[in-house]
Design an enzyme around this catalytic site. Structure first.
Site, PDB file in Angstrom:
ATOM      1  N   SER A 668       0.828  -1.191   0.000  1.00 27.56           N
ATOM      2  CA  SER A 668       0.000   0.000   0.000  1.00 27.56           C
ATOM      3  C   SER A 668       0.875   1.259   0.000  1.00 27.56           C
ATOM      4  O   SER A 668       1.611   1.503  -0.951  1.00 27.56           O
ATOM      5  CB  SER A 668      -0.965  -0.031   1.195  1.00 27.56           C
ATOM      6  OG  SER A 668      -1.975   0.929   1.065  1.00 27.56           O
ATOM      7  N   ASP A 741      -9.009  -4.663  -6.064  1.00 31.23           N
ATOM      8  CA  ASP A 741      -8.642  -3.824  -4.923  1.00 31.23           C
ATOM      9  C   ASP A 741      -9.822  -2.947  -4.496  1.00 31.23           C
ATOM     10  O   ASP A 741     -10.417  -2.248  -5.309  1.00 31.23           O
ATOM     11  CB  ASP A 741      -7.442  -2.943  -5.294  1.00 31.23           C
ATOM     12  CG  ASP A 741      -6.749  -2.357  -4.070  1.00 31.23           C
ATOM     13  OD1 ASP A 741      -7.453  -1.911  -3.151  1.00 31.23           O
ATOM     14  OD2 ASP A 741      -5.512  -2.335  -4.050  1.00 31.23           O
ATOM     15  N   HIS A 775      -7.556  -5.436  -1.436  1.00 30.60           N
ATOM     16  CA  HIS A 775      -6.345  -4.733  -1.017  1.00 30.60           C
ATOM     17  C   HIS A 775      -5.442  -5.627  -0.170  1.00 30.60           C
ATOM     18  O   HIS A 775      -4.223  -5.598  -0.287  1.00 30.60           O
ATOM     19  CB  HIS A 775      -6.721  -3.470  -0.251  1.00 30.60           C
ATOM     20  CG  HIS A 775      -5.567  -2.543  -0.029  1.00 30.60           C
ATOM     21  ND1 HIS A 775      -4.871  -1.971  -1.057  1.00 30.60           N
ATOM     22  CD2 HIS A 775      -4.986  -2.092   1.119  1.00 30.60           C
ATOM     23  CE1 HIS A 775      -3.916  -1.191  -0.575  1.00 30.60           C
ATOM     24  NE2 HIS A 775      -3.961  -1.262   0.745  1.00 30.60           N
TER      25      HIS A 775
END
Length: 801
Positions: A668, A741, A775
């Site tokens: 991330s 995601d 994610h």
């Protein structure tokens, strides 16, 4: 025949050219042994500390689980067949035991192939309710703790699309449940329909600061499907499974009984819906009903909130944070902004807190005003309350002890909320006469439980806090040699009994009952270490400084058997990190790492690779600091490079590594960090960037901790975006991203476009897209393949294999 899913990978580093068709792979035996393990259960307890509940779940999901039907509407991802979140992680088994007993008991009568979620104890804590998801929907079950017997209460007709689908009544004999309406219309499948017109959105010219959101409504068909899937009837079901109707279909997003159980507060979503914000900002109405189901009063109406002022301390106007007051039978408490919700306006007071007593025939009463943004109230079983406020720009938090009899208040906390060394801890709470958690106060004495971070290491504590004099006395400090002891709860302060969790680098966390007066320790759980192969790995928290004097830390791992005295072998080094923003150097340099934390390897770090002959610096500190009027991101790149160099220098000076063979990785914002380190510096031989964002013009109204928009500081956005500097990137990089995601700001498109730019500019880069993954990766196939990809990449870059 089981369907085989093929993954598509794009090339890098001369492995292949173009595309590669590849089935899922597994890492080498050393890593696989650690990754393919059986997860120990999680443990919860009742408030009286009489019962322990053991919840078991699979270590990973399967790809088949991720391949379920899914609809993405208004910020939700739901399975339209089962009517529950498509990302739900299920419990597969439950066991219970009394704290005083030695062994746990298997719960009898659980559904076959159980998919358990939303476990909640009854108010009298004698029953445990839970949902079970079948192939068709969601059922409600209940466990009698005394007999350890599970019973089904409803068919698979609950509606859990908006979360928790049931609520215990005060009597512990009935539950309020959300069910699928009998006349539920069919969902619209417009994928093959010809459009009847364009999708049109308009602006009225008002300025707003809306960040990027995923899974929004896109058209009228989405609106209809959203309403179809979120509407529910409310029904009352008793412990015999007998059902009575309560409320007809509506979009119920909030349900709560007053502490005395005599009133029910319901919050429903209304139209118009929005195509630019998720359901949390749709119009909502909050109403109160009595025990007979009669409407008492509408207490709040919130309009569609598409326009928001800039800044993390800005809020919407009107009543917000409306909840029941925990220390009274039926009184609401809420806040209202006095500055229009706009942090950029000058105001002496930002918020006012009101209380409103049932049956709401009189006007609300003002309780308190805050000079910063209101952040919550903790009530007590005495005549005290603690009201907190905070302000993001200064990172300040303040807490006030309010005497409810006199109305006088005194400040009991004033600090930077990132200042962990001066964190006073959390008040010990107990259940009051209404079954609500409140601060436990006896004869003006309360107790604080703190994590105890200090410059000399972590020392969890219990403080006695005199609410009359505000004096504190340290009752206990956890200092067990070679062990991290976390204080979970106070069981009986008079007897000196507390609940703790103990762990070490090689000792799996387990729960204990401890007497701080006698030192006696009683074992409550005895989970074995599933990662025994890491037992001889060397682990140390190292401390070092950045070139500007900022203190930094990281947890260093060296392979088992490595000769730390001769240091003849120079190891390749892997650094895993995540940048964090601070407003001053002192808080940025505070140490929150403990060498006695249990070593828990996961795909979210590089720890696995210590078994493959690598040195690993995990959770390396990467602070980004902006003091005074400066913002952290104004100097993001030079600070990032300084953090990276300092970490390498620190391990190199210990004599363990070959500094020409260092890799960096992150997930991330850590992926964003990795791309920038490789683009603007030459300290790293390669990098792994997972599920990141690389072009900040695609998140133009703020990202991470950046409040300014692109048009405020275009130079900051452009400078920080590795996409804008793709022509400079010549270092090997592995890009990994889930192709579904769900995180705002890290759309899969970010990695796809960045890869295309790097590939066309001749950078050595490989892109891996994981089918069905969000994610955070969940499927066993995806996680093992991710480890394989990383292993192949690192061995090639750092070991020349």
């Amino acid at each position: 025949m089981k369907k085989t899913i093929t993954m598509v990978f794009l090339a890098m580093i001369g492995l292949i050219n173009g595309q590669e068709n590849l089935n899922y792979q597994q890492p080498s035996g050393e890593i696989l042994k650690l990754a393919d393990y059986q997860r120990p259960p999680s443990v919860s307890m009742d408030s009286k500390r009489e019962w322990m509940i053991f919840s078991y779940r699979d270590t990973y999901k399967s790809l088949e689980e991720l391949n379920q039907q899914e609809m993405r509407l208004g910020g939700l991802r739901i399975n339209p067949i089962t009517n529950i979140s498509s990302s739900m992680t299920y419990i597969t088994n439950l066991k219970i035991k009394k704290v005083k007993d030695k062994d746990e008991t298997q719960v009898k009568g659980l559904p076959k192939g159980a998919k358990i979620a939303y476990t909640t104890l009854s108010p009298d804590e004698k029953k445990l309710a839970f949902t079970n998801t079948t192939e068709k929907g969601v059922e409600l079950w209940v466990i009698d703790l005394a007999s350890a017997l599970a019973t089904r209460l409803t068919a698979d007709q609950l509606n859990a699309n908006l979360g928790m689908p049931y609520l215990w009544y005060k009597d512990s004999k009935n539950l309020l449940v959300k069910t699928i309406p009998k006349d539920k219309p069919k969902l619209i499948d417009s994928s093959k329909d010809l459009p009847t017109g364009p999708i049109v959105s308009t602006s009225d010219g008002k300025v707003s600061q809306n960040r990027t959101y995923q899974d929004l409504l896109k058209n009228p068909q989405d609106e209809i499907n959203f309403e179809t899937l979120t509407k529910a009837d409310l029904k009352k079901v008793n412990l015999n499974g007998e059902i009575t109707e309560e409320k007809t279909a509506d979009i119920y997003t909030g349900m709560s009984f007053s502490p005395d159980g005599k009133y029910l507060m319901l919050t429903t979503i209304k139209k118009p819906f929005s195509y630019i914000v998720p359901l949390s900002r749709f119009p909502m109405t909050t109403t109160i009903y009595d025990q007979a189901g009669n409407l008492v009063r509408t207490v709040n109406e919130v309009p569609l909130t598409e326009i928001m002022p800039k800044g993390f301390s800005s809020v919407r106007t009107g009543k917000r944070n409306m909840t029941w007051r925990d220390d009274q039978p039926a009184t609401l408490v809420y806040a209202e902004a006095l500055d229009g919700g706009d942090q950029n306006k000058t105001a002496e007071y930002r918020d006012e807190i009101f209380t409103w007593e049932a049956p709401f025939t009189t006007d609300p009463k003002s309780l308190f005003r805050t000079k910063q943004r209101y952040s919550g109230t903790e009530w007590s079983n005495s005549n005290y309350a603690v009201i907190s406020e905070s302000w993001y720009d200064s990172r300040n938090t303040k807490s006030f002890l309010l005497d409810l009899n006199s109305g006088n208040s005194r400040m009991i906390e004033d600090r930077n909320f990132q200042d962990v060394y001066n964190d006073p801890g959390q008040f010990f709470e107990t259940k009051n006469e209404y079954g609500r958690n409140v601060i436990d106060v006896k004869k003006d004495i309360a107790y604080l439980i703190g994590e105890g971070f200090t410059k000399d290491g972590q020392k969890p504590f219990i403080d006695e806090h005199n609410l009359k004099s505000l004096a504190k006395k340290r009752l206990y400090t956890a200092q067990v040699s070679g062990v991290k002891e976390s204080i979970i709860d106070i069981m009986d302060i008079e007897k000196g009994e507390i609940l703790v969790r103990q762990e070490s680098a090689t000792q799996y966390p387990n729960s204990y009952k401890k007497n701080i007066k006698t030192g006696k320790v009683e074992v409550l759980t005895n989970f074995e270490n599933p990662f025994a192969s890491l037992g001889k790995v060397y682990k140390e928290v190292i401390k070092y400084k950045r070139n500007d004097g900022v203190d930094l830390t990281g947890t260093l791992y060296l392979p088992a058997g490595y000769d730390r005295k001769s240091k003849k072998e120079k190891l390749p080094l892997l650094i895993w990190a995540y940048p964090t923003e601070f407003k001053d150097k002192s808080t940025a340099g505070m140490n929150t790492q403990n060498p006695n934390d249990f070593t828990f390897p996961s795909y979210g770090s590089f720890i696995y690779w210590v078994t493959k002959g690598y040195a690993v610096l995990d959770d390396a500190a990467f602070p980004i600091i902006g003091e005074g009027k400066a913002e952290p991101n104004d100097t993001f790149i030079p600070q990032l490079l300084a953090n990276g160099k300092a970490a390498i220098d620190a391990v190199d000076q210990l004599g363990y590594i070959d500094r020409k063979k260092v890799a960096v990785g992150g997930h991330s914002y850590g992926a964003f960090m990795t791309a920038n380190l490789l683009t603007h510096g030459n300290d790293f031989a390669c990098g792994i960037a997972r599920s990141g964002a690389y072009n900040r013009t695609l998140t133009p109204f703020g990202f991470q901790s950046e409040q300014r928009n692109y048009w405020d500081v275009p130079e900051v956005y452009n400078t920080m975006s590795p996409f804008m500097h793709a022509d400079k990137m010549k270092t090997p990089m592995l890009l990994i991203h889930g192709d579904a995601d769900n995180n705002p700001g890290t759309f899969t498109l970010q990695t796809e476009r960045y890869f295309q730019a790097l590939k066309n500019l001749g950078a050595p880069v490989r892109m891996v897209l994981l089918p069905k993954e969000s994610h955070g990766y969940a499927a066993k196939e995806s996680i093992l393949h991710t480890l394989w990809e990383q292993e192949q990449f690192l061995d090639k870059c750092l070991k020349g294999k």
